[in-house]
Design a protein around this motif. Structure first.
Motif, mmCIF file in Angstrom:
data_model
loop_
_atom_site.group_PDB
_atom_site.id
_atom_site.type_symbol
_atom_site.label_atom_id
_atom_site.label_comp_id
_atom_site.label_asym_id
_atom_site.label_seq_id
_atom_site.Cartn_x
_atom_site.Cartn_y
_atom_site.Cartn_z
ATOM 1 N N GLU A 120 2.561 -0.300 -2.248
ATOM 2 C CA GLU A 120 3.361 -0.099 -1.043
ATOM 3 C C GLU A 120 4.836 -0.289 -1.384
ATOM 4 O O GLU A 120 5.214 -1.243 -2.061
ATOM 5 C CB GLU A 120 2.933 -1.063 0.060
ATOM 6 N N LYS A 174 3.275 6.070 -7.891
ATOM 7 C CA LYS A 174 3.128 4.818 -7.138
ATOM 8 C C LYS A 174 2.719 5.008 -5.684
ATOM 9 O O LYS A 174 2.246 4.069 -5.056
ATOM 10 C CB LYS A 174 4.447 4.032 -7.175
ATOM 11 N N GLU A 219 0.290 6.265 -4.111
ATOM 12 C CA GLU A 219 -1.090 5.943 -3.744
ATOM 13 C C GLU A 219 -1.578 4.650 -4.415
ATOM 14 O O GLU A 219 -2.750 4.328 -4.352
ATOM 15 C CB GLU A 219 -2.014 7.106 -4.108
ATOM 16 N N LEU A 220 -0.630 3.930 -5.021
ATOM 17 C CA LEU A 220 -0.988 2.701 -5.721
ATOM 18 C C LEU A 220 -0.355 1.459 -5.113
ATOM 19 O O LEU A 220 -1.028 0.479 -4.813
ATOM 20 C CB LEU A 220 -0.566 2.816 -7.197
ATOM 21 N N THR A 268 2.692 9.381 3.394
ATOM 22 C CA THR A 268 1.602 9.566 2.441
ATOM 23 C C THR A 268 1.882 10.854 1.671
ATOM 24 O O THR A 268 2.843 11.566 1.979
ATOM 25 C CB THR A 268 0.221 9.660 3.140
ATOM 26 N N MET A 312 -0.867 -3.538 -3.315
ATOM 27 C CA MET A 312 -1.654 -2.414 -2.806
ATOM 28 C C MET A 312 -1.738 -2.379 -1.286
ATOM 29 O O MET A 312 -2.010 -1.333 -0.715
ATOM 30 C CB MET A 312 -3.057 -2.456 -3.394
ATOM 31 N N PRO A 334 -0.648 3.072 0.665
ATOM 32 C CA PRO A 334 -1.405 3.587 -0.476
ATOM 33 C C PRO A 334 -2.812 4.057 -0.113
ATOM 34 O O PRO A 334 -3.360 4.940 -0.773
ATOM 35 C CB PRO A 334 -1.450 2.389 -1.433
ATOM 36 N N ASN A 381 5.179 3.514 2.572
ATOM 37 C CA ASN A 381 3.938 4.249 2.352
ATOM 38 C C ASN A 381 2.740 3.335 2.576
ATOM 39 O O ASN A 381 2.851 2.111 2.519
ATOM 40 C CB ASN A 381 3.904 4.839 0.938
#
Length: 159
Positions: free
Chosen positions: A54, A49, A51-52, A142, A78, A107, A105
């Motif tokens: 938040e 998740k 990088e897909l 990240t 996203m 993404p 994060n």
């Protein structure tokens, strides 16, 4: 109205607060640097998740900088995530935390804080001041790196 029907109007749920920390204090990780917080967050972040979607999480810290735990607060889409301060501080109060390290994060992989990131951090610092719970840092996470608000001098000062 009868006494029984009057009593049924006033049924109230009892709220009980329970806290248990099975990890002995000597076994709790001490978090005194943003790099340590980043490592703890990365160990718990779902690789499928990051990088897909938040997500927003908190590290709960005691007065001796020991980590009491980690809690996932919200998962969004996203490009955004709705964070409810009431959820954050309910968890912090229940765990007897004196400080929090925030993390979310991006993404996209970018590390630059957005205006929304800065505004939300400021709002949480103000709320923490009222409850005597310090917001120690806010990390943007990240897969490769992180950005620390504290290390970069943009962490709002408690009032």
């Amino acid at each position: 109205m009868s006494a029984n029907s009057l009593q049924s109007l006033f049924k109230v749920n009892e709220v009980e607060i329970i806290y248990r920390n099975p990890t002995p204090i000597q076994d709790r990780i001490s978090i005194k640097q943003s790099s340590t917080a980043y490592q703890v967050f990365r160990q718990t972040w779902d690789e499928n998740k990051i990088e897909l979607l938040e997500q927003f999480k908190i590290l709960l810290i005691d007065r001796s900088s020991h980590c009491l735990g980690i809690s996932e607060i919200a998962t969004g889409g996203m490009s955004a995530c709705v964070v409810d301060p009431r959820v954050i501080f309910a968890i912090a109060l229940k765990t007897k935390s004196s400080g929090l390290i925030l993390a979310h994060n991006h993404p996209s992989g970018g590390l630059k804080p957005s205006e929304a990131d800065l505004s939300m951090t400021n709002k949480l610092v103000k709320a923490g001041n009222l409850l005597d719970i310090s917001i120690i840092d806010h990390l943007i996470v990240t897969t490769q790196d992180y950005y620390s608000f504290s290390d970069n001098g943009i962490m709002p000062k408690p009032s």
